[in-house]
Design an enzyme around this catalytic site. Sequence first.
Site, PDB file in Angstrom:
ATOM      1  N   TYR A 138       0.790  -1.228   0.000  1.00 46.81           N
ATOM      2  CA  TYR A 138       0.000   0.000   0.000  1.00 46.81           C
ATOM      3  C   TYR A 138       0.828   1.287   0.000  1.00 46.81           C
ATOM      4  O   TYR A 138       0.337   2.341   0.364  1.00 46.81           O
ATOM      5  CB  TYR A 138      -0.947   0.005   1.210  1.00 46.81           C
ATOM      6  CG  TYR A 138      -2.118  -0.976   1.096  1.00 46.81           C
ATOM      7  CD1 TYR A 138      -2.201  -1.895   0.067  1.00 46.81           C
ATOM      8  CD2 TYR A 138      -3.137  -0.963   2.026  1.00 46.81           C
ATOM      9  CE1 TYR A 138      -3.254  -2.787  -0.027  1.00 46.81           C
ATOM     10  CE2 TYR A 138      -4.207  -1.854   1.929  1.00 46.81           C
ATOM     11  CZ  TYR A 138      -4.255  -2.766   0.911  1.00 46.81           C
ATOM     12  OH  TYR A 138      -5.311  -3.636   0.817  1.00 46.81           O
ATOM     13  N   LYS A 189       2.385 -15.427   2.807  1.00 46.77           N
ATOM     14  CA  LYS A 189       2.213 -16.308   1.653  1.00 46.77           C
ATOM     15  C   LYS A 189       3.609 -16.668   1.151  1.00 46.77           C
ATOM     16  O   LYS A 189       3.940 -16.496  -0.029  1.00 46.77           O
ATOM     17  CB  LYS A 189       1.369 -15.557   0.598  1.00 46.77           C
ATOM     18  CG  LYS A 189       0.851 -16.396  -0.537  1.00 46.77           C
ATOM     19  CD  LYS A 189      -0.189 -17.412  -0.139  1.00 46.77           C
ATOM     20  CE  LYS A 189      -0.527 -18.278  -1.346  1.00 46.77           C
ATOM     21  NZ  LYS A 189      -1.172 -19.545  -1.008  1.00 46.77           N
ATOM     22  N   ASP A 222      -4.395 -17.927   2.820  1.00 45.28           N
ATOM     23  CA  ASP A 222      -5.603 -18.599   2.319  1.00 45.28           C
ATOM     24  C   ASP A 222      -6.135 -19.574   3.373  1.00 45.28           C
ATOM     25  O   ASP A 222      -7.344 -19.661   3.599  1.00 45.28           O
ATOM     26  CB  ASP A 222      -5.325 -19.310   0.982  1.00 45.28           C
ATOM     27  CG  ASP A 222      -3.938 -19.933   0.895  1.00 45.28           C
ATOM     28  OD1 ASP A 222      -3.181 -19.854   1.891  1.00 45.28           O
ATOM     29  OD2 ASP A 222      -3.612 -20.520  -0.146  1.00 45.28           O
ATOM     30  N   ASP A 246      -5.771  -6.149   5.764  1.00 49.39           N
ATOM     31  CA  ASP A 246      -6.945  -5.420   5.277  1.00 49.39           C
ATOM     32  C   ASP A 246      -8.068  -6.414   4.969  1.00 49.39           C
ATOM     33  O   ASP A 246      -9.222  -6.239   5.371  1.00 49.39           O
ATOM     34  CB  ASP A 246      -6.534  -4.657   4.009  1.00 49.39           C
ATOM     35  CG  ASP A 246      -7.576  -3.637   3.589  1.00 49.39           C
ATOM     36  OD1 ASP A 246      -8.553  -3.437   4.335  1.00 49.39           O
ATOM     37  OD2 ASP A 246      -7.405  -3.045   2.506  1.00 49.39           O
ATOM     38  N   ASP A 250     -11.697  -7.517   7.417  1.00 46.08           N
ATOM     39  CA  ASP A 250     -13.081  -7.362   6.952  1.00 46.08           C
ATOM     40  C   ASP A 250     -13.842  -8.676   7.097  1.00 46.08           C
ATOM     41  O   ASP A 250     -15.017  -8.697   7.449  1.00 46.08           O
ATOM     42  CB  ASP A 250     -13.132  -6.859   5.505  1.00 46.08           C
ATOM     43  CG  ASP A 250     -13.258  -5.341   5.457  1.00 46.08           C
ATOM     44  OD1 ASP A 250     -12.909  -4.702   6.471  1.00 46.08           O
ATOM     45  OD2 ASP A 250     -13.726  -4.789   4.440  1.00 46.08           O
TER      46      ASP A 250
END
Length: 351
Positions: A138, A189, A222, A246, A250
Amino acid sequence: MTTSRIAVIKGDGIGPEVIDEGLRVLQAIDARAGLGLTFEALDLGAERYLRDGTTMPAETMQRLRTEFDAVYLGALGDPRVPSNVHAKDILLGSRFALDLYINLRPIRLLHDRYSILKDKGCEHVDMMVFRENTEGLYTGIGGQFKRDTDDEIAIEQEINTRKGVERIIRAAFAYARANKRKSVCMSDKANAMRHGHDLWQRVWKLVAAEYPEIKTFHLYVDVLCMEMVRTPERFDVIVTNNLFGDIVTDLGAALQGGLGMAASGNIFPGRVSLFEPVHGSAPDIAGKGIANPLAAMLSAGMMLEHLGHAEWELRLREAVKACLRDGKTTRELGGDLGTRQVTDALLERLF
Ligand code: ATP
C-alpha cells in the site's frame, strides 16, 4: 492532572453523526472521571475539499504530530469526490506521516445473537489482529508503462523492510504477553512470495524465540481465511502484512456482527495515534439518524486505552454489550432505535 489532547475529524456521510455521539460519551466519561480530555475539531473532509481544495495541509499534519495525543476520526468518502483524494491524503497520509505502523483491529463477537457461524458464540470469536500499516503493497510504489495500449505493464511493488516487519511482529508478541493471550499466529504467503515473505518468516522465528510462554503458529493467508471461519476459537493474536490484514479484518468484521461493530486503531505506541470505526461514510444512510454508533464507541474505548485509561475501554465495551443484550440497537442489528437513542441507552448502562 495530565491532559489528553484529542483532534477530531468527523469526516463525511455518517462520520459526523457517529462521532458526535462518541464525543457525547467521551465528555460524559470525562465529567465523571476527570480524565482531562480536551477536544479540537479540525475542518477537514469532503466539504472542506469541495470548498477550497484542501485535503490535509502540511501544517495540520505537523500540529497532529506535536500538539495532540490522539485523533478521533469518523469516516471519509463522498460521492461528490469520486477520486477520494481527500480520504487518501487524510487517512493514508496520517498513517505514513505519523508512522502509525500498527493497525489494531479487535475481532470480538459481543453477543451470541449476532454470530453468523453455526454453533459459534462469543467465547469462540475473540481475537486481536495486528496489521502492518505503513508498507507492504500500500505504499503506492510502482508504475505504469505503455498505458492504455495492448502492451501495457502495471507494476505494484510490495515493500517489506526488516525494521517494519520486526516492529509489527514485536508489537503483536508484546500485546500477547501483556494481555496473557495464549498464542500468536503469523500469516503470510511465503510459499508463493519467496523474498518479502521469507523475511517475515525469519523475523517471526527470531522474535517468537523471545516469548517461549506464547504458543506460535504460522498459516498461509488462504488457510487463515478458511480457519477463521471454521475454527475461530483457534485464534488469539494474529499478525500479518498490510494487504492480508486489510482483507482478513473485513472477514473478521463479519464474524463480529458487521461493520457497525468493528473498531480500529492506527497506532504508534506512546505517540499520537488515530482511532476510527472501520465502516465508511455510508452515503445511503447518511443524514437519517439511523447509523449504528457502536463502532465509534468501541473506537473511542480503544483511544481511551491508548491514553492510559484501559479501565474505561473495558467499561465502554461492557456498556456496548449491555445494549446488545437488551436489544437497544439500530435497525441493521434488529433494533428500532436511532443513532442518538442508542447512545442514550449506552450512557444509561455505562455509569
Ligand atoms: P465508503 O465509500 O466511505 O467506504 P461505503 O458506503 O462504500 O462508504 P461502508 O460505509 O463501509 O461503505 O458500508 C457499506 C454499507 O454498510 C453502508 O452502505 C451501510 O448501508 C452499511 N453500514 C456501514 N456502516 C454502518 C453503520 N455504522 N450503521 C449502519 N449501517 C452501516
